[in-house]
Design a protein around this motif. Structure first.
Motif, PDB file in Angstrom:
ATOM      1  N   GLN A   7      66.393  43.828  80.993  1.00  0.00           N
ATOM      2  CA  GLN A   7      65.019  43.901  80.508  1.00  0.00           C
ATOM      3  C   GLN A   7      64.051  43.666  81.660  1.00  0.00           C
ATOM      4  OE1 GLN A   7      64.241  41.373  77.152  1.00  0.00           O
ATOM      5  NE2 GLN A   7      62.109  42.018  76.952  1.00  0.00           N
ATOM      6  N   THR A   8      63.101  44.558  81.827  1.00  0.00           N
ATOM      7  CA  THR A   8      62.092  44.406  82.877  1.00  0.00           C
ATOM      8  C   THR A   8      61.033  43.413  82.415  1.00  0.00           C
ATOM      9  OG1 THR A   8      60.778  46.263  82.040  1.00  0.00           O
ATOM     10  CG2 THR A   8      62.463  46.757  83.705  1.00  0.00           C
ATOM     11  N   PRO A   9      60.282  42.835  83.361  1.00  0.00           N
ATOM     12  CA  PRO A   9      60.420  42.996  84.812  1.00  0.00           C
ATOM     13  C   PRO A   9      61.540  42.112  85.356  1.00  0.00           C
ATOM     14  CG  PRO A   9      58.630  41.476  84.333  1.00  0.00           C
ATOM     15  CD  PRO A   9      59.133  41.961  83.001  1.00  0.00           C
ATOM     16  N   TYR A  10      62.126  42.557  86.465  1.00  0.00           N
ATOM     17  CA  TYR A  10      63.125  41.725  87.129  1.00  0.00           C
ATOM     18  C   TYR A  10      63.187  42.059  88.619  1.00  0.00           C
ATOM     19  CZ  TYR A  10      66.319  45.771  86.704  1.00  0.00           C
ATOM     20  OH  TYR A  10      66.902  47.017  86.776  1.00  0.00           O
ATOM     21  N   PHE A  11      63.607  41.074  89.395  1.00  0.00           N
ATOM     22  CA  PHE A  11      63.903  41.251  90.815  1.00  0.00           C
ATOM     23  C   PHE A  11      65.392  41.544  90.954  1.00  0.00           C
ATOM     24  CE2 PHE A  11      60.222  38.368  90.973  1.00  0.00           C
ATOM     25  CZ  PHE A  11      59.410  39.013  91.884  1.00  0.00           C
ATOM     26  N   MET A  12      65.727  42.495  91.818  1.00  0.00           N
ATOM     27  CA  MET A  12      67.124  42.793  92.107  1.00  0.00           C
ATOM     28  C   MET A  12      67.342  42.678  93.613  1.00  0.00           C
ATOM     29  SD  MET A  12      70.128  43.507  90.940  1.00  0.00           S
ATOM     30  CE  MET A  12      69.863  44.114  89.259  1.00  0.00           C
ATOM     31  N   ILE A  13      68.085  41.664  93.992  1.00  0.00           N
ATOM     32  CA  ILE A  13      68.432  41.433  95.403  1.00  0.00           C
ATOM     33  C   ILE A  13      69.733  42.177  95.698  1.00  0.00           C
ATOM     34  CG2 ILE A  13      68.972  39.693  97.160  1.00  0.00           C
ATOM     35  CD1 ILE A  13      67.520  37.653  95.274  1.00  0.00           C
ATOM     36  N   ASP A  14      69.763  42.936  96.775  1.00  0.00           N
ATOM     37  CA  ASP A  14      70.929  43.737  97.143  1.00  0.00           C
ATOM     38  C   ASP A  14      71.690  43.018  98.261  1.00  0.00           C
ATOM     39  OD1 ASP A  14      72.591  45.718  98.519  1.00  0.00           O
ATOM     40  OD2 ASP A  14      71.566  47.210  97.287  1.00  0.00           O
ATOM     41  N   GLU A  15      72.893  42.540  97.952  1.00  0.00           N
ATOM     42  CA  GLU A  15      73.677  41.773  98.915  1.00  0.00           C
ATOM     43  C   GLU A  15      73.992  42.587 100.170  1.00  0.00           C
ATOM     44  OE1 GLU A  15      77.710  39.030  99.158  1.00  0.00           O
ATOM     45  OE2 GLU A  15      77.606  40.589  97.630  1.00  0.00           O
ATOM     46  N   THR A 244      65.317  44.178 101.095  1.00  0.00           N
ATOM     47  CA  THR A 244      66.541  43.830 100.355  1.00  0.00           C
ATOM     48  C   THR A 244      66.366  43.827  98.848  1.00  0.00           C
ATOM     49  OG1 THR A 244      66.083  41.442 100.341  1.00  0.00           O
ATOM     50  CG2 THR A 244      67.262  42.324 102.255  1.00  0.00           C
ATOM     51  N   THR A 245      65.113  43.839  98.370  1.00  0.00           N
ATOM     52  CA  THR A 245      64.876  43.494  96.961  1.00  0.00           C
ATOM     53  C   THR A 245      63.825  44.404  96.336  1.00  0.00           C
ATOM     54  OG1 THR A 245      65.418  41.182  97.399  1.00  0.00           O
ATOM     55  CG2 THR A 245      64.151  41.639  95.405  1.00  0.00           C
ATOM     56  N   ASP A 246      64.092  44.861  95.119  1.00  0.00           N
ATOM     57  CA  ASP A 246      63.117  45.612  94.325  1.00  0.00           C
ATOM     58  C   ASP A 246      62.616  44.744  93.172  1.00  0.00           C
ATOM     59  OD1 ASP A 246      63.569  47.854  95.894  1.00  0.00           O
ATOM     60  OD2 ASP A 246      64.994  48.754  94.474  1.00  0.00           O
ATOM     61  N   LEU A 247      61.351  44.914  92.832  1.00  0.00           N
ATOM     62  CA  LEU A 247      60.808  44.419  91.577  1.00  0.00           C
ATOM     63  C   LEU A 247      60.798  45.609  90.620  1.00  0.00           C
ATOM     64  CD1 LEU A 247      59.366  42.404  89.700  1.00  0.00           C
ATOM     65  CD2 LEU A 247      57.220  42.992  90.866  1.00  0.00           C
ATOM     66  N   VAL A 248      61.593  45.542  89.582  1.00  0.00           N
ATOM     67  CA  VAL A 248      61.756  46.668  88.661  1.00  0.00           C
ATOM     68  C   VAL A 248      60.856  46.452  87.446  1.00  0.00           C
ATOM     69  CG1 VAL A 248      63.402  48.083  87.379  1.00  0.00           C
ATOM     70  CG2 VAL A 248      64.133  46.878  89.460  1.00  0.00           C
ATOM     71  N   ARG A 322      61.018  53.611  84.197  1.00  0.00           N
ATOM     72  CA  ARG A 322      61.133  52.467  85.102  1.00  0.00           C
ATOM     73  C   ARG A 322      60.727  52.864  86.522  1.00  0.00           C
ATOM     74  NH1 ARG A 322      66.051  48.378  83.419  1.00  0.00           N
ATOM     75  NH2 ARG A 322      65.386  48.183  81.240  1.00  0.00           N
ATOM     76  N   LEU A 323      60.094  51.929  87.203  1.00  0.00           N
ATOM     77  CA  LEU A 323      59.709  52.101  88.598  1.00  0.00           C
ATOM     78  C   LEU A 323      60.240  50.929  89.411  1.00  0.00           C
ATOM     79  CD1 LEU A 323      55.958  53.154  88.145  1.00  0.00           C
ATOM     80  CD2 LEU A 323      57.935  54.670  88.464  1.00  0.00           C
ATOM     81  N   HIS A 324      60.625  51.208  90.645  1.00  0.00           N
ATOM     82  CA  HIS A 324      61.128  50.179  91.551  1.00  0.00           C
ATOM     83  C   HIS A 324      60.079  49.909  92.635  1.00  0.00           C
ATOM     84  CE1 HIS A 324      64.782  51.555  89.578  1.00  0.00           C
ATOM     85  NE2 HIS A 324      65.421  50.497  90.054  1.00  0.00           N
ATOM     86  N   ILE A 325      59.508  48.721  92.617  1.00  0.00           N
ATOM     87  CA  ILE A 325      58.546  48.308  93.637  1.00  0.00           C
ATOM     88  C   ILE A 325      59.342  47.696  94.776  1.00  0.00           C
ATOM     89  CG2 ILE A 325      56.531  46.873  94.113  1.00  0.00           C
ATOM     90  CD1 ILE A 325      55.960  47.010  91.058  1.00  0.00           C
ATOM     91  N   MET A 326      59.381  48.400  95.883  1.00  0.00           N
ATOM     92  CA  MET A 326      60.320  48.060  96.957  1.00  0.00           C
ATOM     93  C   MET A 326      59.834  46.887  97.808  1.00  0.00           C
ATOM     94  SD  MET A 326      61.632  51.831  98.181  1.00  0.00           S
ATOM     95  CE  MET A 326      60.029  52.398  98.740  1.00  0.00           C
ATOM     96  N   LYS A 343      55.159  37.622  80.978  1.00  0.00           N
ATOM     97  CA  LYS A 343      56.576  37.285  81.120  1.00  0.00           C
ATOM     98  C   LYS A 343      56.979  37.229  82.592  1.00  0.00           C
ATOM     99  CE  LYS A 343      61.236  38.848  79.934  1.00  0.00           C
ATOM    100  NZ  LYS A 343      62.056  39.942  79.352  1.00  0.00           N
ATOM    101  N   MET A 344      57.658  36.174  82.951  1.00  0.00           N
ATOM    102  CA  MET A 344      58.131  35.999  84.326  1.00  0.00           C
ATOM    103  C   MET A 344      59.348  36.896  84.571  1.00  0.00           C
ATOM    104  SD  MET A 344      57.246  33.817  86.880  1.00  0.00           S
ATOM    105  CE  MET A 344      56.794  32.196  86.269  1.00  0.00           C
ATOM    106  N   PRO A 345      59.423  37.559  85.737  1.00  0.00           N
ATOM    107  CA  PRO A 345      60.598  38.391  86.023  1.00  0.00           C
ATOM    108  C   PRO A 345      61.878  37.561  86.117  1.00  0.00           C
ATOM    109  CG  PRO A 345      58.800  38.861  87.555  1.00  0.00           C
ATOM    110  CD  PRO A 345      58.428  37.614  86.820  1.00  0.00           C
ATOM    111  N   SER A 346      62.948  38.087  85.570  1.00  0.00           N
ATOM    112  CA  SER A 346      64.267  37.514  85.830  1.00  0.00           C
ATOM    113  C   SER A 346      64.658  37.836  87.272  1.00  0.00           C
ATOM    114  CB  SER A 346      65.299  38.092  84.861  1.00  0.00           C
ATOM    115  OG  SER A 346      64.945  37.807  83.528  1.00  0.00           O
ATOM    116  N   ILE A 347      65.669  37.146  87.766  1.00  0.00           N
ATOM    117  CA  ILE A 347      66.128  37.360  89.140  1.00  0.00           C
ATOM    118  C   ILE A 347      67.628  37.644  89.106  1.00  0.00           C
ATOM    119  CG2 ILE A 347      66.290  36.398  91.468  1.00  0.00           C
ATOM    120  CD1 ILE A 347      63.976  34.503  90.728  1.00  0.00           C
ATOM    121  N   TYR A 348      68.011  38.766  89.710  1.00  0.00           N
ATOM    122  CA  TYR A 348      69.415  39.179  89.761  1.00  0.00           C
ATOM    123  C   TYR A 348      69.813  39.467  91.211  1.00  0.00           C
ATOM    124  CZ  TYR A 348      68.968  40.035  84.715  1.00  0.00           C
ATOM    125  OH  TYR A 348      68.752  39.907  83.365  1.00  0.00           O
ATOM    126  N   CYS A 349      71.112  39.459  91.427  1.00  0.00           N
ATOM    127  CA  CYS A 349      71.663  39.893  92.720  1.00  0.00           C
ATOM    128  C   CYS A 349      72.787  40.885  92.447  1.00  0.00           C
ATOM    129  CB  CYS A 349      72.193  38.704  93.515  1.00  0.00           C
ATOM    130  SG  CYS A 349      72.972  39.159  95.092  1.00  0.00           S
TER     131      CYS A 349
END
Length: 376
Positions: A7-15, A244-248, A322-326, A343-349
């Protein structure tokens, strides 16, 4: 866990992207002998510290809670700095900090007795020169309160010190310009540096930027270290987590007032504050510069000027898209706030294996508790 299920919004960190930056950092350490401590003011998402720790030497902080976080979750060397300590701050961090750096000679005089025999004492110096794109972020700006100017130094103060810290860069992508700063520091402060055991040259050196002359930087750092007989430190933040990270986010509405605005379920003021503070437009992964369909990417906050950017797309945007804010790692998660009750973004990796791991999520109870916990 599939990205489309989140569920958006969320941060996705790419290892994998994070490791590429860290491998560059490791190469700089090997070539120069410099030690690197992560600047927690930029990035403090400790759920991925296990990825970062093997490559860096510790953390550096700008406030007492960051000191505690670095000590508890990262380990290695813990550097403590603050523009203005209270006595309680010093008491709380002196036993867990390896290096404690004061911003002024007066703070050093007031509190050094609380630190001696515990942490290595340092003082921030202001070289009066810098590389910073905006005056707001320029440590050497006119009337700067950050560090001691060369003309104000009491030479006797160095008898109590083991190290000094400079911070005079913000997103400096040029090795040559950094070397000029090093030369200026040597000319102004060399007689004092020769007495020190360590020197921190701060952060803002963008050595992971594409095309950066890493070997030239390493050679200059080693020469500076050898010249003054000190252990050098850099305090990278953005250099470690850049790209390294998108805000989706999701498009929730499209309105038109001469220009089309796609409203998304996020806000710069709440989730990507530096976009607003520095008026630096975000970049959208799905956009195509110069394409036919032009949109303002607007936030769902009530602030009239709150928008991520203006950009173009090959096809019209649709509600639900969906859009990815790089490049959304630095100075984002550390600045999240509850403005408008958004709503605060969740944080994922996303791990190198492809597995998506949840690091944090927030709900209404977090919002409510941040404002009051007890009624009168």
């Amino acid at each position: 866990m599939n990205h489309s299920e989140l569920q958006t919004p969320y941060f996705m960190i790419d290892e994998e992207k994070l490791i590429r930056n860290l491998e560059t950092a490791q190469k700089l350490k090997e070539l120069s002998g410099v030690k690197l401590v992560l600047a927690l003011k930029c990035f403090s998402t400790w759920g991925v510290f296990d990825i970062i720790k093997p490559y860096l030497d510790g953390t550096t902080s700008s406030g007492p809670y960051e000191v505690k976080l670095g000590y508890e979750t990262f380990g290695g060397e813990t550097h403590a700095y603050s523009v203005g300590y209270t006595e309680q701050d010093v008491l709380e961090v002196a036993d867990i900090a390896d290096k404690l750096i004061f911003n002024s000679q007066s703070q050093l005089a007031h509190y050094r007795h609380l630190v001696e025999g515990k942490a290595s004492l340092g003082l921030r110096l202001n070289p009066g020169v810098s590389v910073a794109g905006q005056d707001l972020a320029n440590p050497a700006r006119k009337y700067s309160r950050l560090g001691v100017q060369a003309s104000k130094i009491d030479p006797q103060v160095f008898d109590a010190l083991e190290g000094v810290m400079f911070h005079m860069n913000c997103e400096n992508k040029s090795a040559d310009s950094f070397i000029k700063l090093l030369d200026s520091i040597s000319a102004q402060f060399g007689q004092y540096l020769d007495k020190m055991q360590w020197v921190s040259l701060g952060g803002g050196v963008f050595f992971t930027w594409p095309g950066y002359e890493l070997e030239k930087l390493a050679e200059a750092l080693k020469a500076f270290s050898d010249k003054h007989g000190v252990q050098l430190y850099l305090e990278p933040g953005e250099a470690i987590i850049t790209k390294t990270t998108d805000l989706v986010v999701t498009v929730v509405d499209i309105v038109e007032n001469e220009k089309k605005t796609a409203i998304v379920d996020s806000a710069t003021e709440a989730h990507r504050l530096d976009t607003l503070i520095y008026d630096e437009p975000a970049s959208i992964l799905e956009a195509t510069e110069g394409a036919k369909h032009h949109y303002v990417i607007g936030s769902c906050s009530c602030l009239a000027g709150d928008q991520f950017c203006e950009t173009q797309f090959d096809n019209p945007l649709e509600i639900g898209q969906r859009l990815h804010i790089m490049d959304s790692a630095g100075y984002t998660m550390v600045k999240l706030n509850w403005f408008n009750g958004i709503k605060m973004p969740s944080i994922y990796c996303q791990r190198a294996s492809g597995e998506v791991v949840k690091l944090n999520e927030f709900d209404y109870s977090d919002f409510k508790r941040s404002l009051s916990q007890w009624s009168v």
